[in-house]
Structure formats: structure tokens, C-alpha cells
Scaffold this motif. Structure first.
Motif, short mmCIF file in Angstrom:
data_model
loop_
_atom_site.label_atom_id
_atom_site.label_comp_id
_atom_site.label_asym_id
_atom_site.label_seq_id
_atom_site.Cartn_x
_atom_site.Cartn_y
_atom_site.Cartn_z
N GLY B 231 65.53 78.20 64.90
CA GLY B 231 65.13 78.96 66.08
C GLY B 231 66.30 79.12 67.01
O GLY B 231 67.46 78.97 66.61
N THR B 232 66.01 79.41 68.28
CA THR B 232 67.09 79.54 69.24
C THR B 232 67.67 78.17 69.53
O THR B 232 67.07 77.14 69.17
N ALA B 233 68.83 78.16 70.16
CA ALA B 233 69.49 76.90 70.45
C ALA B 233 68.58 75.99 71.28
O ALA B 233 68.51 74.78 71.07
N GLU B 234 67.85 76.59 72.23
CA GLU B 234 66.97 75.80 73.09
C GLU B 234 65.86 75.14 72.29
O GLU B 234 65.45 74.02 72.56
N GLU B 235 65.39 75.87 71.28
CA GLU B 235 64.30 75.32 70.47
C GLU B 235 64.78 74.21 69.55
O GLU B 235 64.06 73.26 69.27
N VAL B 236 66.00 74.36 69.08
CA VAL B 236 66.48 73.43 68.05
C VAL B 236 67.16 72.20 68.65
O VAL B 236 66.95 71.08 68.20
N LEU B 237 67.99 72.42 69.66
CA LEU B 237 68.80 71.31 70.18
C LEU B 237 68.03 70.49 71.20
O LEU B 237 68.31 70.53 72.39
N THR B 238 67.05 69.74 70.72
CA THR B 238 66.32 68.84 71.61
C THR B 238 66.70 67.42 71.27
O THR B 238 67.08 67.13 70.13
N PRO B 239 66.62 66.52 72.25
CA PRO B 239 66.99 65.12 71.96
C PRO B 239 66.20 64.55 70.79
O PRO B 239 66.76 63.81 69.97
#
Lengths: 372, 286
Positions: B231-239
């Protein structure tokens, strides 16, 4: 906005682009090739050398007193029967065989070195030459029994033995080094092992047999053009007329293959198939050459490297290597035949004497150029 | 089949339940993956997670043991290699060139799928090579050999070769490896320009998560041969995801320059920061 291929300098284009890139094309009808002035010049110069060496070969190999004037007369259809015999039956086949054998070796070496991505790869190191030698020597030693090889055995047996032996060796080397693709170092290691094994078998055969066969085998193993006749020259000419165009056509993949298997696949090359075809063709070239003249060392190793440096190319150029191989062999044969006359040394002795110093000179020179 | 519809446009390249292996060593089992038209997709994940293997399969460098790769609706196995090479260009991870090869001659080899035995070089090829060199800013280095170039220039020379192939799709395997930060930005700016100005679809394997977030429309996170998130960076890069995929505690904040997620790794010795666990601040870039 890619205009049709007519453009080399179309004023409508923005200033930089194609004009700034010095890689023009040479067009002949629908066909077109890269125009490399330096490579073209090298090819032209080597062709002139080849032609001169060929003419020189027609004028004097033997002690017969048939000079330039007589040869010219014979070539134009004149001359007396004796002169015609000397030129057409003795000198012409020898010169032709020399040129063809050298060309085949040069082309084969260029392909093998490109495919293996290693300048050491050549029929000599990959065992093909010695494989062919063992086939031929086996026929000479075993086939002739007490009286020596004669008739059909001499005419077809030795060349057939050479071709069978060379192909068997090539098959063994490529088969044993194949592990989901050919790896350069493994290819060379297996090749050297097979080469040494075959060489020792050849020497064993020669020690084991009687002196007469051993002497004949020795002459053959050194590589010589003395015995060249129209049967050999004709057979070589016919097979090479097929193999050389095939090799040059298959050689188109060499540029892509030189970038590694992954990059070549990315460029749409069927890597395994292309490599197999190239290896098969170059092995066949060596077998034909060896069956015509015996194993002539060093031409396949040196000619591509010399041609590559003369053309300032990054990989051995097939066409230039082929021409240079022919020229090198012809010149070496004349030196071998003439330098210690009346003793005629085999050409194989002189190819290395002639090629090695020049190659070393080029390597040292190029090292100074700081382009490895 | 199970791959989620991508956001950007029609699918160009798709992996359908592919099983990828080197001999008996299975890397990925029944993997699904899709690339949308005119998007930049970055594949991220720890070392040995199968990123490069997937890219190699997409680029026809590795044949799947099961499943299939589909290019523009056609199984790629049924597309002749030369034709496929006119649609997809691949830059392998560590390509090799013969010593002494000039940049222009390297890039010229990218024209191979456009040539035939009787048409080995033409004015069209010359223009394509010149255009590729111009795009990467390498025209002035055309006559230099690869050994005479800096690392960044060498990488741009190889990218030029892929560009000279004139394909819509570009697959880049770690195009920024061995480059310093300035050269990484240089290469990625080029990727962005190729995508925005020239409509190229790009899939790249990247190690730097923050640069991946900044320069791609879509991120695909892999671990142990499987896609964990896409997905988008915001969706993927979660802690949470970073902890799962990389096994590393991270804080994710907004990149002060681009607004995209910025991953800040937390070592075992650091105190747990407040921001860890809070989602990235801003929505995606334009």
C-alpha cells in the motif's frame, strides 16, 4: 520524435542528442551495421596482409623455380603443365588450407573467449585441440597396423578421427562443467584437465607404437601444412563455408552475453540456447581446422587478443580475429618453411614464436594506457 | 487472483501464485504481486526475504517453479523473449561488464532486443542511446570506460542501458547499493523523473525505508518470501509492521521535507519514545 532511420544529422532535432554521440550506422539497403572506423581499418589492413601472404605462399614454398611471373601466368590460365601442377596442386592447396585453418581458429577463439569471459579460453586450453589429436593419432597408430596408414584410412580416417575426438572432448568439457549454466572458471579447469589427459594419452600412444607410426603421428601432432592437398583444402572450404556465416550470425549475442547471464536474459537473449550454439559452432570450427592441419597452437589464443587490442574493443571482435588468424597462420607457415630451408619446420612451431612476442608487446602497451 | 487491485491504473505486470526456488531451496511459496501502470513500486524487507528473487522472476531472469508471471494480460512464458525485452527492462543487482567497455558501447547493448542479424545498428539505435544518455546526464561521459567512472556515474550508465531498451517497465534491483547518500538521491531523482515526465512504470528493490517512502507510490513489504503488507508508505511503514518484518522497534514520524513517513530505529538501549506507535502525520505526496 524518432524520425526514420535516414537521420544521422537532421537539423530539426534539438541540438545535443544523436549528434553528440559518435556511433554512426553504416547502411546498405535494408541492412545496417555499426560503423566503427578503427575496426574497419584494422580489418582492411589485415585483409591486405592476408592477401599478400597468400600471394607470397603461391610464389615460393618449395625449391621449385616458379616465380612471380610464372605464377601470374598460371593464374591467368597460361604456363606449362609442370608449372601449373606446382602452383595448382602443391602451393594453392597449402596456402588455402593455411588461410582457412587460421581463420577458423581465430574465429573459434574469439567466440570461446567471449563466451567464457576469459582470455585464456581457447581450443588449446579447453581440450578440443588435444581431443582432436588423440582421435587422429589413434587412427594413425591403431588403424595402420604394421604397414602404416594408407588409402581410405589416410584420406578419411585421420580427419574423421580428429573430428570425432575433438567433438568428444568438447562434449566432455562442456558436459562436465555444466551446472545450470556454464561457469567460466569451472569450464577452464575442466578443460585443462581434459586437455592434459588427452595430451598424455597421445604421448602414451606414440611411445607404445612402432617408430614409423610414431614419427608420422609426431608430424601430425605438431601441426603442419606440408601434406595439404585439394582433398583437405576442399573439405575444409566446404565445411567452413557453412560454419563461418553461422558463427558470425550467432556471434550477435556475444555483446549481450558479455554483460552476464542476468543482463543478457533481460535483453531478450535465450542465454542457454545461445551459448550452446556458440560453443558447438566454435568446437566444430576447431575440429575442421585440426582435421585439415593438425593442432596448430596459439592462433586461437593470440589472434582474438591481438585483434581486440588493435580494434580497441572490449571483447574479441569475431571478424577481425578470423582475418588475423588466417594471416598469422600463413605468415607463420612461410617462416617455418623458408627460414631454415631446405629443412621445413611445421607451422605449429612458428605460430607461437610469431604471435607471443607481439601479444606481450600489446599487453604491456595497453597496461600503460591505464585501461586494464 | 488474490492480489488487491492497485490504485494507479491498469495492471502491467503480475505474479500469480508463483513459487520461486533456487534448486530445492524454496524462497517464496504461492506469492501474489501486482504492478500498476505508471507507478513507482518499492519492494522492501530484510536481507534474504526474497525481494530480489521476486524481481528476478518478474524480469524473466528466474523461472517460477509454479504459478505464472503475467505481462499485459499475457503469460510471460508465451511472450517471445525479444518482445518481452522491448516491454520490460531489468537492471540486475551486480551486473558485470568486460573491462575497457566504453559507456556508449554499454548503453548500445541495451538496443539488442530491437535489432536483428541484418540490422545490427541503425540511426534509430543511435538516437535511442543518445536519448538514454541525455536523460541520465551521462552524454558527456559517453566515451569514457566504466572503470573511469565514479560509483554513481557507473550506476547511471547501467540505468542508461536499461533506458536504451525503451521499455515502459523498468525493474531495478537495489539501484542505490554501494552509493553514498548524495548519489542515492541522484539515482532516485532520476527514477522519479522517468516516472513523472516519461511515464515509465518502475519496480525497485530498496533497502533504505525512508527513501523508499519518499520516492515511491506504493510499498510492498516482504519477509520470509511472503508479502506482509502492500500500500502507500503510510499504510505500510507502521511500527507494528516494522517490528513484524524487520524484528526491530521503530518510531515513525513525518519526514520534515516530504511529509512521508520517516522510520527511526530504536535500539534495545534507547528509552521507548513517545512517538513510537503513533501513525505518520501527513498524507501522501502529490
Amino acid at each position: 520524435m524518432s524520425a526514420p532511420a535516414r537521420t544521422r544529422r537532421s537539423p530539426a532535432r534539438p541540438p545535443r542528442s544523436a549528434d553528440a554521440l559518435n556511433r554512426p550506422a553504416l547502411r546498405i539497403g535494408p541492412a545496417s551495421w555499426p560503423w566503427r572506423p578503427r575496426a574497419a581499418l584494422v580489418c582492411l589492413a589485415v585483409t591486405v596482409l592476408l592477401a599478400a601472404a597468400f600471394l607470397r605462399a603461391l610464389v615460393a614454398f618449395d625449391s621449385a623455380d616458379v616465380g612471380l611471373a610464372e605464377v601470374t601466368a598460371v593464374l591467368l590460365g597460361g604456363g606449362d603443365p609442370g608449372q601449373r601442377f606446382i602452383v595448382w596442386e602443391l602451393r594453392m592447396p597449402r596456402a588455402l588450407t593455411g588461410a582457412l585453418v587460421g581463420a577458423a581458429l581465430g574465429l573459434s577463439g574469439a567466440i570461446l573467449q567471449s563466451v567464457a569471459r576469459n582470455p585464456l579460453a581457447s581450443p588449446d586450453t579447453l581440450g578440443i585441440g588435444w581431443g582432436a589429436a588423440i582421435g587422429a593419432v589413434a587412427v594413425i597408430v591403431l588403424g595402420g597396423s604394421a604397414g602404416g596408414v594408407s588409402g581410405a584410412a589416410a584420406q578419411f580416417g585421420v580427419p574423421a578421427g580428429a573430428i570425432a575426438g575433438g567433438l568428444a572432448a568438447a562434449l566432455a568439457v562442456f558436459g562436465l562443467s555444466w551446472r545450470s549454466g556454464v561457469h567460466s572458471n569451472r569450464l577452464l579447469l575442466v578443460g585443462i584437465a581434459v586437455s592434459l589427459t588427452c595430451a598424455n594419452l597421445v604421448y602414451w600412444l606414440m611411445t607404445w607404437t612402432d617408430l614409423d607410426s610414431a614419427a608420422r603421428a609426431q608430424t601430425w601432432v605438431t601441426g603442419s601444412l606440408h601434406a595439404a592437398d585439394w582433398d583437405r583444402a576442399g573439405a575444409a572450404a566446404v565445411t567452413l563455408a557453412v560454419l563461418i556465416p553461422a558463427a558470425l550470425a550467432a556471434g550477435r549475442a556475444l555483446g549481450a552475453l558479455g554483460l552476464g547471464d542476468d543482463a543478457a536474459r533481460g535483453l531478450g537473449v535465450r542465454v542457454d540456447a545461445a551459448r550452446l550454439v556458440l560453443l558447438a559452432v566454435s568446437a566444430l570450427l576447431v575440429c575442421v581446422a585440426t582435421s585439415a592441419a593438425g593442432p596448430i597452437n596459439f592462433v586461437a589464443l593470440a589472434a582474438p587478443q591481438i585483434a581486440m587490442r588493435l580494434c580497441r574493443a572490449a571483447q574479441p571482435p569475431p571478424a577481425a580475429s578470423m582475418l588475423l588468424g588466417g594471416a598469422l597462420t600463413l605468415v607463420a607457415d612461410q617462416l617455418a618453411a623458408g627460414l631454415f630451408a631446405p629443412t621445413q619446420l611445421p607451422v605449429g612451431v612458428f605460430t607461437a614464436v610469431l604471435g607471443a612476442p607481439y601479444l606481450m608487446y600489446l599487453i604491456v602497451l595497453r597496461h600503460r594506457e591505464a585501461r586494464l | 487472483m488474490t492480489s488487491e487491485p492497485p490504485t494507479g491504473g491498469p495492471e502491467r505486470l503480475r505474479a500469480e501464485r508463483v513459487t520461486l526456488a533456487y534448486g530445492d531451496n524454496v524462497i517464496s511459496h504461492e506469492l501474489d504481486f501486482a504492478v500498476a501502470d505508471r507507478e513507482v513500486t518499492a519492494i522492501i524487507g530484510p536481507n534474504g526475504c526474497g525481494k530480489s528473487t521476486l524481481l528476478r522472476a518478474l524480469g524473466r531472469l528466474l523461472r517460477p517453479d509454479a504459478g505464472r508471471i503475467v505481462l499485459d494480460g499475457r503469460p510471460i512464458r508465451s511472450v517471445p523473449p525479444r518482445e518481452a525485452a522491448r516491454t520490460v527492462a531489468v537492471l540486475p543487482q551486480s551486473p558485470q561488464a568486460p573491462p575497457g567497455l566504453a559507456v556508449a558501447d554499454l548503453v548500445a547493448r541495451g538496443r539488442h532486443p530491437h535489432q536483428s542479424w541484418y540490422r545490427q545498428w541503425s540511426g534509430t539505435d543511435q538516437e535511442a542511446v543518445a536519448r538514454a544518455l541525455e536523460l541520465t546526464g551521462m552524454l558527456d561521459c559517453a566515451e569514457r570506460t566504466l572503470e573511469q567512472l565514479s560509483g554513481g556515474q557507473r550506476q547511471r550508465a547501467w540505468i542508461s542501458m536499461a533506458l536504451a531498451q525503451e521499455t515502459d517497465l523498468l525493474l531495478l534491483d537495489e539501484p542505490t547499493t554501494f552509493l553514498d547518500l548524495a548519489h542515492q538521491i541522484e539515482v532516485l531523482d532520476l527514477v522519479r523523473e522517468l516516472n513523472e515526465r516519461h511515464g515509465r512504470t518502475v519496480v525497485m528493490v530498496l533497502h533504505d525505508l525512508n527513501l523508499a517512502a519518499r520516492y515511491s507510490h506504493r510499498l510492498v513489504a516482504m519477509s520470509r518470501g511472503a508479502v506482509r503488507a502492500a500500500g502507500t508508505a503510510e499504510e505500510v511503514l507502521t511500527p507494528d509492521l516494522l517490528a513484524e518484518v524487520f524484528g526491530l522497534r521503530c518510531a515513525v514520524i513525518a519526514d520534515p521535507v516530504s511529509g512521508t513517513p520517516l522510520v527511526v530505529p530504536v535500539s534495545a538501549h534507547d528509552p521507548v519514545p513517545d512517538t513510537a506507535g503513533s501513525p505518520a502525520a501527513s498524507p501522501s505526496e502529490g
